[in-house]
Design a protein around this motif. Sequence first.
Motif, mmCIF file in Angstrom:
data_model
loop_
_atom_site.group_PDB
_atom_site.id
_atom_site.type_symbol
_atom_site.label_atom_id
_atom_site.label_comp_id
_atom_site.label_asym_id
_atom_site.label_seq_id
_atom_site.Cartn_x
_atom_site.Cartn_y
_atom_site.Cartn_z
ATOM 1 N N SER A 256 -53.523 124.636 -21.831
ATOM 2 C CA SER A 256 -52.208 125.202 -22.129
ATOM 3 C C SER A 256 -52.317 126.705 -22.314
ATOM 4 O O SER A 256 -51.534 127.482 -21.756
ATOM 5 N N LEU A 257 -53.324 127.127 -23.090
ATOM 6 C CA LEU A 257 -53.492 128.552 -23.368
ATOM 7 C C LEU A 257 -53.761 129.324 -22.090
ATOM 8 O O LEU A 257 -53.118 130.339 -21.816
ATOM 9 N N GLU B 222 -46.303 132.257 -24.968
ATOM 10 C CA GLU B 222 -45.124 131.754 -24.273
ATOM 11 C C GLU B 222 -43.899 132.577 -24.666
ATOM 12 O O GLU B 222 -43.076 132.906 -23.817
ATOM 13 N N SER C 219 -53.208 128.552 -18.911
ATOM 14 C CA SER C 219 -52.144 128.635 -17.914
ATOM 15 C C SER C 219 -51.108 129.666 -18.329
ATOM 16 O O SER C 219 -50.613 130.420 -17.480
ATOM 17 N N ILE C 220 -50.835 129.745 -19.631
ATOM 18 C CA ILE C 220 -49.822 130.726 -20.027
ATOM 19 C C ILE C 220 -50.392 132.142 -19.943
ATOM 20 O O ILE C 220 -49.678 133.091 -19.624
ATOM 21 N N ALA D 56 -50.955 129.776 -27.821
ATOM 22 C CA ALA D 56 -50.258 129.555 -26.557
ATOM 23 C C ALA D 56 -48.761 129.720 -26.765
ATOM 24 O O ALA D 56 -48.056 130.269 -25.906
ATOM 25 N N HIS D 57 -48.272 129.276 -27.914
ATOM 26 C CA HIS D 57 -46.834 129.417 -28.188
ATOM 27 C C HIS D 57 -46.456 130.891 -28.305
ATOM 28 O O HIS D 57 -45.437 131.322 -27.759
ATOM 29 N N PRO E 165 -47.463 124.462 -20.231
ATOM 30 C CA PRO E 165 -47.470 124.163 -21.666
ATOM 31 C C PRO E 165 -46.577 122.982 -22.032
ATOM 32 O O PRO E 165 -46.959 122.156 -22.866
#
Lengths: 155, 303
Positions: B80-81, B229, B83-84, B225-226, B115
């Motif tokens: 997730s991390l 984002e 890809s963002i 990651a958030h 994510p």
Amino acid sequence: MSVFSRLISYSRKRSPWVFRVNAGSCNGCDIEITPCFSPRYDGEQIGALMQGSPKHADILLISGPITLRTKEIVKDIYQQIPSPKAVIALGSCPASGNVFSGSPTIVGSAEAVVPVDLYVPGCPPRPQQILEAIQLAAKMLEKGETHSQKEAHYG
Amino acid sequence: MDNWWLRALFSIFIWPGLLCGALFGWLLLWINRKSLAQLQGRQGPPFFQPFFDFWKLIGKKTIIPVGVSWAIFYSLPIISLFSIVFALAILPVPWGGAISFEGDLVLFIYLLEMPALIDILAGYATRSVYAQVGSTREALLTIAYNLPFLSGLIALALRLKTFQLSVFTSAPISIATVITALALFIALLAQLKVNPFSIPNAEQEIVAGIHVEYNGLPLALFELAHALEVSTLAGLIAILFLGAITAPWLKLVIFIFISILIIVLVSIIGAGTARLKVQHAFRFYWTWGLIAAVLVFMASLAL
Ligand code: SF4
């Protein structure tokens, strides 16, 4: 101490996340926790947040005299919190059993179930005192003085 | 050739990638929490709060739930991390844009979707009922918010006749840009899971939603990651308005200003609304999102 570990222990002081468990409390203590996160007292100023999951928490707030039915649950929740963690016993109930003492349905002492780091006196304690306890517990987490950290150190 | 690799690595890890993206994301998250607190009559968290939260989580022991493979438990937040981070590296911010090619918009959309997909997987993989409820809701919302989001981007791509993001920044501002930004903003609310659409991570209601079993380092990575984002999605709207400006520093100032403006708007909406039910959110996106989509196509093809 490297820079990273110093940064991490300082962050522990600045971001205490709280999980509360009601172990047979009369609800008086629980009602006093909610104002801690209301506009008047606003625990977010010191970085405190109420968490829904014990896995996200740093500090466990226990209220109530630990009834026999909640004993295992409190133990379980304590183990679910990833260390380092601190435990705060709220009010007179987890310290002595308070008005419930002598009842056959309570343990009457939080210490007998989980290692308590801080007691907050009062029946119920005032929100200011609860916030102060959260801050003190966060400081203990920073210095590595909580039971969970000491045990990890010796054991 | 060497030079290009260096610049690509620079944009992945430093600007606008991991380092600056995280710092900017934390700034935006702080602004979000602070303005939300101020609107509720509270003081709000101190400036470095998201930073401290992240480091504290790093320092905690990780408990892996029984029956969950550690490989899955750790790899999901890492995917997730990254890809963002790559999505952010593609974003043509001022002084950035080392990685830019025809069709990078497609890659960008794919990376931005990751994510949400990882969140859905993480909810199911951690075997908690609360997380599974969260996953279901997230999956439903993904279908809903992608309508305005994708149509906004596709309409703009049709208008500019390119799938290259860097052309988006240099395009002149018109009504179509504004409507696209609006459509993206509607989708942003659900993508960031803020209040009227804080359905998948509904705190108090389904405990902590998708990340209920996550703790320690993996949770810290999810939080990071958030933050990234937040900066990517706010930045995506901000770059649409950089067309008329040429000086890079002025671009940067306006980029930051628009991102902050978006986050403040998000906080105002978050403070002023209550959480919707998932079916109501769905209906909202398929009516207002559809209207936005039709408007976007009309504006970008006709004007
Ligand atoms: S300490 Fe007092 S207020 Fe708190 S749970 Fe016990 S009886 Fe209730």
